[in-house]
Enzyme design. Structure first.
Site, PDB file in Angstrom:
ATOM      1  N   CYS A   8       1.456  -1.262   0.009  1.00 43.78           N
ATOM      2  CA  CYS A   8      -0.008  -0.005  -0.265  1.00 43.78           C
ATOM      3  C   CYS A   8       1.010   1.383  -0.174  1.00 43.78           C
ATOM      4  O   CYS A   8       2.393   1.577  -0.375  1.00 43.78           O
ATOM      5  CB  CYS A   8      -0.666  -0.065   1.159  1.00 43.78           C
ATOM      6  SG  CYS A   8       0.246   0.242   2.632  1.00 43.78           S
ATOM      7  N   ASN A  11       2.438   0.825   4.480  1.00 43.63           N
ATOM      8  CA  ASN A  11       3.148  -0.367   5.508  1.00 43.63           C
ATOM      9  C   ASN A  11       2.203   0.401   6.654  1.00 43.63           C
ATOM     10  O   ASN A  11       3.068  -0.419   7.035  1.00 43.63           O
ATOM     11  CB  ASN A  11       4.727  -0.860   5.066  1.00 43.63           C
ATOM     12  CG  ASN A  11       4.495  -1.317   5.667  1.00 43.63           C
ATOM     13  OD1 ASN A  11       5.474  -2.390   5.648  1.00 43.63           O
ATOM     14  ND2 ASN A  11       3.147  -2.415   5.332  1.00 43.63           N
ATOM     15  N   CYS A  13      -1.707   0.803   7.541  1.00 40.53           N
ATOM     16  CA  CYS A  13      -3.282   0.285   7.465  1.00 40.53           C
ATOM     17  C   CYS A  13      -2.817  -0.809   6.649  1.00 40.53           C
ATOM     18  O   CYS A  13      -3.301  -2.083   7.090  1.00 40.53           O
ATOM     19  CB  CYS A  13      -4.315   1.415   6.500  1.00 40.53           C
ATOM     20  SG  CYS A  13      -3.931   3.150   8.537  1.00 40.53           S
ATOM     21  N   ARG A  14      -3.311  -0.824   5.187  1.00 40.68           N
ATOM     22  CA  ARG A  14      -3.361  -1.841   4.402  1.00 40.68           C
ATOM     23  C   ARG A  14      -3.105  -3.549   4.160  1.00 40.68           C
ATOM     24  O   ARG A  14      -3.028  -4.069   4.314  1.00 40.68           O
ATOM     25  CB  ARG A  14      -4.425  -0.855   3.193  1.00 40.68           C
ATOM     26  CG  ARG A  14      -6.063  -0.575   3.401  1.00 40.68           C
ATOM     27  CD  ARG A  14      -5.396   0.836   2.057  1.00 40.68           C
ATOM     28  NE  ARG A  14      -4.436   1.238   2.216  1.00 40.68           N
ATOM     29  CZ  ARG A  14      -4.537   2.333   1.046  1.00 40.68           C
ATOM     30  NH1 ARG A  14      -5.784   2.364  -0.164  1.00 40.68           N
ATOM     31  NH2 ARG A  14      -4.094   3.685   0.652  1.00 40.68           N
ATOM     32  N   SER A  15      -1.241  -2.955   4.089  1.00 36.10           N
ATOM     33  CA  SER A  15      -0.860  -3.937   3.473  1.00 36.10           C
ATOM     34  C   SER A  15      -0.676  -4.938   4.431  1.00 36.10           C
ATOM     35  O   SER A  15      -0.454  -5.747   4.696  1.00 36.10           O
ATOM     36  CB  SER A  15       0.175  -3.422   2.838  1.00 36.10           C
ATOM     37  OG  SER A  15       1.719  -2.652   3.215  1.00 36.10           O
ATOM     38  N   ASP A 122      -9.183   3.932   1.247  1.00 32.61           N
ATOM     39  CA  ASP A 122      -7.141   3.943   1.791  1.00 32.61           C
ATOM     40  C   ASP A 122      -8.197   4.555   3.753  1.00 32.61           C
ATOM     41  O   ASP A 122      -8.714   5.751   3.208  1.00 32.61           O
ATOM     42  CB  ASP A 122      -6.828   5.387   1.861  1.00 32.61           C
ATOM     43  CG  ASP A 122      -5.234   5.636   2.722  1.00 32.61           C
ATOM     44  OD1 ASP A 122      -5.440   4.933   3.579  1.00 32.61           O
ATOM     45  OD2 ASP A 122      -4.574   6.525   2.175  1.00 32.61           O
TER      46      ASP A 122
HETATM   47  P1  4NP Z   1      -1.908   3.038   3.778  1.00 26.56           P
HETATM   48  O1  4NP Z   1      -2.577   4.009   5.254  1.00 26.56           O
HETATM   49  O2  4NP Z   1      -1.206   3.213   3.198  1.00 26.56           O
HETATM   50  O3  4NP Z   1      -2.803   1.486   4.293  1.00 26.56           O
HETATM   51  O4  4NP Z   1      -0.380   2.618   5.280  1.00 26.56           O
HETATM   52  C1  4NP Z   1      -2.121   5.476   4.996  1.00 26.56           C
HETATM   53  C2  4NP Z   1      -1.233   5.418   6.023  1.00 26.56           C
HETATM   54  C3  4NP Z   1      -0.658   6.736   6.334  1.00 26.56           C
HETATM   55  C4  4NP Z   1      -0.523   7.519   5.310  1.00 26.56           C
HETATM   56  C5  4NP Z   1      -1.580   7.631   4.107  1.00 26.56           C
HETATM   57  C6  4NP Z   1      -2.264   6.542   3.911  1.00 26.56           C
HETATM   58  N1  4NP Z   1       0.128   9.235   5.082  1.00 26.56           N
HETATM   59  O5  4NP Z   1      -0.736  10.565   4.488  1.00 26.56           O
HETATM   60  O6  4NP Z   1       0.999   9.398   6.381  1.00 26.56           O
END
Ligand code: 4NP
Length: 154
Positions: A8, A11, A13-15, A122
Site C-alpha cells: 500500500c 505500510n 494500514c492496508r498492506s 484508504d
Molecule cells: P496505508 O495508509 O497506505 O494503508 O498504510 C496510509 C498511511 C499513512 C498515510 C496515508 C495512508 N499518510 O498520509 O500518512
C-alpha cells in the site's frame, strides 16, 4: 514456496492487514507452510512505525495479531524476491512497477481476482477500518482460491 508481498502507500494500514489476514487464512486452509508473506509501502514516510492502532484493533476484532510488524519501503530487490506483489490501489501498481522495473513478480491489485476488480479505499482518510478489512479479506480469499485452482498450494 510461494512468496507474496502486500503493498500500500504507508505500510501501516492496508498492506499489514493484507499480510496478517493472509497468514491467518493460509493457516485456516492448512497451507501456511506453502506461503511466505510480507508487506511493504511505496512510500518510506512511515518506515519503522508499527501498525496503525485502528488497523491493529480491527485485526484484533477478528482474532488476528500483528505485533512486531514495522513499516518498510518497497525496494527494487522485492521485484525478484517475490512471486506476487498485491497492491491496494492502481497507483501502487504503477509505483511498484517503477520501483521494481525488472520485477519477476506479478504486480497486480489485490481485488483484480474478484468479480468486481477495484481499488481498496484508504482507511487513513475514510476512517472505515471495518470496510477495509472486509475488502482485503475478500481479495485474500480470491487470491488463495486462485492459487488453489492453479494447483500451486500442493
Ligand atoms: P496505508 O495508509 O497506505 O494503508 O498504510 C496510509 C498511511 C499513512 C498515510 C496515508 C495512508 N499518510 O498520509 O500518512
Amino acid at each position: 514456496m510461494i512468496r507474496v508481498l502486500f503493498v500500500c502507500l504507508g505500510n501501516i494500514c492496508r498492506s499489514p492487514m493484507g499480510e496478517f489476514i493472509c497468514k491467518a487464512e493460509a493457516a485456516a486452509r492448512g497451507v501456511a507452510d506453502r506461503l511466505y508473506i510480507e508487506s511493504a509501502g511505496t512510500s518510506g514516510e512511515e518506515e519503522g512505525n508499527p501498525v496503525y492502532p485502528p488497523a491493529r484493533a480491527e485485526l484484533a476484532k477478528h482474532g488476528i495479531a500483528c505485533g512486531g510488524k514495522r513499516a518498510r519501503q518497497l525496494c527494487r530487490e522485492d521485484g525478484d524476491r517475490f512471486d506476487y506483489i498485491l497492491c491496494m490501489e492502481e497507483r501502487h501498481v504503477l509505483a511498484a512497477r517503477r520501483i521494481c522495473p525488472s520485477a519477476r513478480a506479478e504486480i497486480v491489485r489485490l481485488l483484480d481476482d474478484t468479480a468486481c476488480p477495484r481499488d481498496i479505499a484508504d482507511p487513513w482518510w475514510t476512517r472505515d477500518f471495518a470496510a477495509a478489512y472486509a475488502e482485503i479479506a475478500e481479495g485474500v480469499s480470491a487470491f488463495l482460491d486462485r492459487l488453489e485452482r492453479e494447483g500451486k498450494l500442493g
